[in-house]
Each structure stands twice: as structure tokens, then as C-alpha cells.
Motif scaffolding. Structure first.
Motif, PDB file in Angstrom:
ATOM      1  N   SER A   1       0.808  -1.211   0.000  1.00 44.05           N
ATOM      2  CA  SER A   1       0.000   0.000   0.000  1.00 44.05           C
ATOM      3  C   SER A   1       0.848   1.272   0.000  1.00 44.05           C
ATOM      4  N   PHE A   2       2.173   1.117  -0.031  1.00 42.61           N
ATOM      5  CA  PHE A   2       3.043   2.284  -0.125  1.00 42.61           C
ATOM      6  C   PHE A   2       2.754   2.956  -1.466  1.00 42.61           C
ATOM      7  N   PRO A   3       2.588   4.284  -1.472  1.00 42.51           N
ATOM      8  CA  PRO A   3       2.214   4.966  -2.718  1.00 42.51           C
ATOM      9  C   PRO A   3       3.225   4.726  -3.841  1.00 42.51           C
ATOM     10  N   LEU A   4       2.751   4.262  -4.963  1.00 40.23           N
ATOM     11  CA  LEU A   4       3.611   3.949  -6.093  1.00 40.23           C
ATOM     12  C   LEU A   4       4.410   5.168  -6.546  1.00 40.23           C
ATOM     13  N   GLU A   5       3.811   6.345  -6.489  1.00 37.69           N
ATOM     14  CA  GLU A   5       4.519   7.560  -6.923  1.00 37.69           C
ATOM     15  C   GLU A   5       5.684   7.905  -5.992  1.00 37.69           C
ATOM     16  N   GLN A   6       5.759   7.273  -4.827  1.00 37.44           N
ATOM     17  CA  GLN A   6       6.874   7.488  -3.906  1.00 37.44           C
ATOM     18  C   GLN A   6       7.873   6.329  -3.914  1.00 37.44           C
ATOM     19  N   TRP A   7       7.594   5.314  -4.722  1.00 40.20           N
ATOM     20  CA  TRP A   7       8.465   4.139  -4.795  1.00 40.20           C
ATOM     21  C   TRP A   7       9.586   4.430  -5.794  1.00 40.20           C
ATOM     22  N   HIS A   8      10.604   5.094  -5.308  1.00 39.80           N
ATOM     23  CA  HIS A   8      11.729   5.501  -6.142  1.00 39.80           C
ATOM     24  C   HIS A   8      13.024   5.034  -5.472  1.00 39.80           C
ATOM     25  N   HIS A   9      14.138   5.501  -5.973  1.00 38.47           N
ATOM     26  CA  HIS A   9      15.443   5.040  -5.509  1.00 38.47           C
ATOM     27  C   HIS A   9      15.613   5.167  -3.991  1.00 38.47           C
ATOM     28  N   ARG A  10      15.272   6.313  -3.445  1.00 35.85           N
ATOM     29  CA  ARG A  10      15.438   6.530  -2.008  1.00 35.85           C
ATOM     30  C   ARG A  10      14.686   5.474  -1.204  1.00 35.85           C
ATOM     31  N   ALA A  11      13.475   5.163  -1.603  1.00 35.13           N
ATOM     32  CA  ALA A  11      12.673   4.165  -0.890  1.00 35.13           C
ATOM     33  C   ALA A  11      13.329   2.788  -0.963  1.00 35.13           C
ATOM     34  N   HIS A  12      13.894   2.442  -2.106  1.00 37.68           N
ATOM     35  CA  HIS A  12      14.596   1.161  -2.243  1.00 37.68           C
ATOM     36  C   HIS A  12      15.790   1.089  -1.282  1.00 37.68           C
TER      37      HIS A  12
ATOM     38  N   ASN B   1       5.606  -5.023  -6.957  1.00 34.31           N
ATOM     39  CA  ASN B   1       5.440  -4.773  -8.387  1.00 34.31           C
ATOM     40  C   ASN B   1       4.174  -5.439  -8.919  1.00 34.31           C
ATOM     41  N   ALA B   2       3.946  -6.683  -8.535  1.00 40.97           N
ATOM     42  CA  ALA B   2       2.756  -7.405  -8.991  1.00 40.97           C
ATOM     43  C   ALA B   2       1.478  -6.699  -8.521  1.00 40.97           C
ATOM     44  N   ALA B   3       1.469  -6.266  -7.267  1.00 41.80           N
ATOM     45  CA  ALA B   3       0.288  -5.582  -6.728  1.00 41.80           C
ATOM     46  C   ALA B   3       0.027  -4.254  -7.425  1.00 41.80           C
ATOM     47  N   ASN B   4       1.068  -3.676  -7.992  1.00 44.00           N
ATOM     48  CA  ASN B   4       0.935  -2.391  -8.682  1.00 44.00           C
ATOM     49  C   ASN B   4       0.953  -2.542 -10.200  1.00 44.00           C
ATOM     50  N   ASN B   5       0.760  -3.763 -10.672  1.00 40.88           N
ATOM     51  CA  ASN B   5       0.673  -4.052 -12.104  1.00 40.88           C
ATOM     52  C   ASN B   5       1.883  -3.555 -12.896  1.00 40.88           C
ATOM     53  N   ILE B   6       3.066  -3.682 -12.297  1.00 43.06           N
ATOM     54  CA  ILE B   6       4.294  -3.329 -12.993  1.00 43.06           C
ATOM     55  C   ILE B   6       4.729  -4.569 -13.764  1.00 43.06           C
TER      56      ILE B   6
ATOM     57  N   ASP C   1       6.771  -7.355 -15.723  1.00 45.99           N
ATOM     58  CA  ASP C   1       8.136  -7.868 -15.677  1.00 45.99           C
ATOM     59  C   ASP C   1       8.573  -8.120 -17.110  1.00 45.99           C
ATOM     60  N   GLU C   2       9.194  -7.099 -17.695  1.00 43.29           N
ATOM     61  CA  GLU C   2       9.624  -7.129 -19.085  1.00 43.29           C
ATOM     62  C   GLU C   2      11.115  -6.828 -19.147  1.00 43.29           C
ATOM     63  N   PRO C   3      11.727  -6.936 -20.307  1.00 42.15           N
ATOM     64  CA  PRO C   3      13.173  -6.688 -20.397  1.00 42.15           C
ATOM     65  C   PRO C   3      13.627  -5.338 -19.842  1.00 42.15           C
ATOM     66  N   THR C   4      12.788  -4.324 -19.922  1.00 41.10           N
ATOM     67  CA  THR C   4      13.202  -2.991 -19.446  1.00 41.10           C
ATOM     68  C   THR C   4      12.382  -2.496 -18.256  1.00 41.10           C
ATOM     69  N   SER C   5      11.610  -3.361 -17.654  1.00 43.28           N
ATOM     70  CA  SER C   5      10.841  -2.956 -16.468  1.00 43.28           C
ATOM     71  C   SER C   5      10.677  -4.153 -15.543  1.00 43.28           C
ATOM     72  N   GLY C   6      10.244  -3.858 -14.334  1.00 44.15           N
ATOM     73  CA  GLY C   6      10.025  -4.910 -13.360  1.00 44.15           C
ATOM     74  C   GLY C   6      11.271  -5.184 -12.531  1.00 44.15           C
ATOM     75  N   TYR C   7      11.238  -6.284 -11.816  1.00 43.53           N
ATOM     76  CA  TYR C   7      12.310  -6.633 -10.896  1.00 43.53           C
ATOM     77  C   TYR C   7      13.611  -6.929 -11.632  1.00 43.53           C
ATOM     78  N   HIS C   8      14.716  -6.419 -11.076  1.00 38.07           N
ATOM     79  CA  HIS C   8      16.056  -6.633 -11.652  1.00 38.07           C
ATOM     80  C   HIS C   8      16.957  -7.118 -10.525  1.00 38.07           C
ATOM     81  N   GLU C   9      17.327  -8.388 -10.586  1.00 34.47           N
ATOM     82  CA  GLU C   9      18.072  -9.017  -9.494  1.00 34.47           C
ATOM     83  C   GLU C   9      19.421  -8.331  -9.228  1.00 34.47           C
TER      84      GLU C   9
END
Length: 143
Positions: A14-25, A53-58, A60-68
């Protein structure tokens, strides 16, 4: 927002997606490391980011989604910083005290662009090809 509320919102997706940026990570990596140790933080970050990411419909493609490798890179850099300089009372204080952590492109010191953005690096952690990570005596332990 205090650290506990931040973690609670993130884990509830429920963390706001618009605030999910580098600092939050970086803050999340710091909190998981200092509260649970390196091995648990690694698993919690991976699983948590994928679920968020799944909950926010992000997609998982070559240029988006989780990157290990991105996740592992920042976990290791935050861990090295904690090992070298210690903890601070809050994740925000830690981030502010270490402005080098605000530089999203720090990976360029360690990885060539081709390796870092490769499908392999997105899928699994790859070691840097330009230079080694800082030497840390042992990964952050909870104690």
C-alpha cells in the motif's frame, strides 16, 4: 513517515507507487539489513519487491520490473556503508548522512552497461566486471 510505518505499507503493498523511487529502495535495504541481517534482507527484498510490483501491475519485461542485479548491487553497497560507518537511528537519517547513496548511477563504477542491462543480470545476480565491491569483513548481522 517513520520506519515501521514505511515497512508496514511496503509489505502490505500500500506504499504509494509515486513514492516508490530510488530513495525508498535504499531505505528498505537499510532497514531489512539492520533488522534482519544480510541473508534475510536479500530474500525479503527480492520477494517484497516482486510482490509490490505485482500488486501495482508493474510488468516484468526486459526494461521494467524486478532486476536481481540492481537489487543485489544496492544491498551490497548499503551493507558496506553500514559496516564501514555504522547505523543511524532512522533510515532517513542514514540516507541523508550518506549522500553517495542518492546517486542512482553508482553501478556504472562497477558494471559495464552491456553486462548490467543484460537479460542475465535482470534474472540473476552477476558479479561486477569493472571492479570489485568494497571488502566487508562480514555481512551485516542482527545483534
Amino acid at each position: 513517515m517513520n520506519d515501521d510505518d514505511f515497512i508496514e505499507q511496503f509489505e502490505a503493498c500500500s506504499f504509494p507507487l509515486e513514492q516508490w523511487h530510488h530513495r525508498a529502495h535504499v531505505k528498505l535495504a537499510y532497514l531489512y539489513l539492520t533488522r534482519h541481517g544480510f541473508d534475510a534482507a536479500e530474500m525479503m527484498l527480492r520477494n517484497g519487491i516482486r510482490a509490490y510490483n505485482a500488486a501495482n501491475n508493474i510488468p516484468d519485461e526486459p526494461t521494467s520490473g524486478y532486476h536481481e542485479t540492481i537489487t543485489q548491487f544496492w544491498l551490497r553497497i548499503v551493507d558496506a556503508t553500514v559496516q564501514q560507518y555504522g547505523q543511524l537511528p532512522t533510515a532517513d537519517e542514514f540516507f541523508e548522512f550518506h549522500p553517495q547513496l542518492s546517486q542512482k548511477k553508482n553501478h556504472r563504477l562497477f558494471y559495464s552497461p552491456g553486462l548490467f542491462m543484460s537479460p542475465l543480470a535482470k534474472r540473476e545476480f552477476v558479479e561486477p566486471d569493472l571492479t570489485h565491491f568494497p571488502i566487508v569483513t562480514n555481512a551485516t548481522e542482527v545483534g
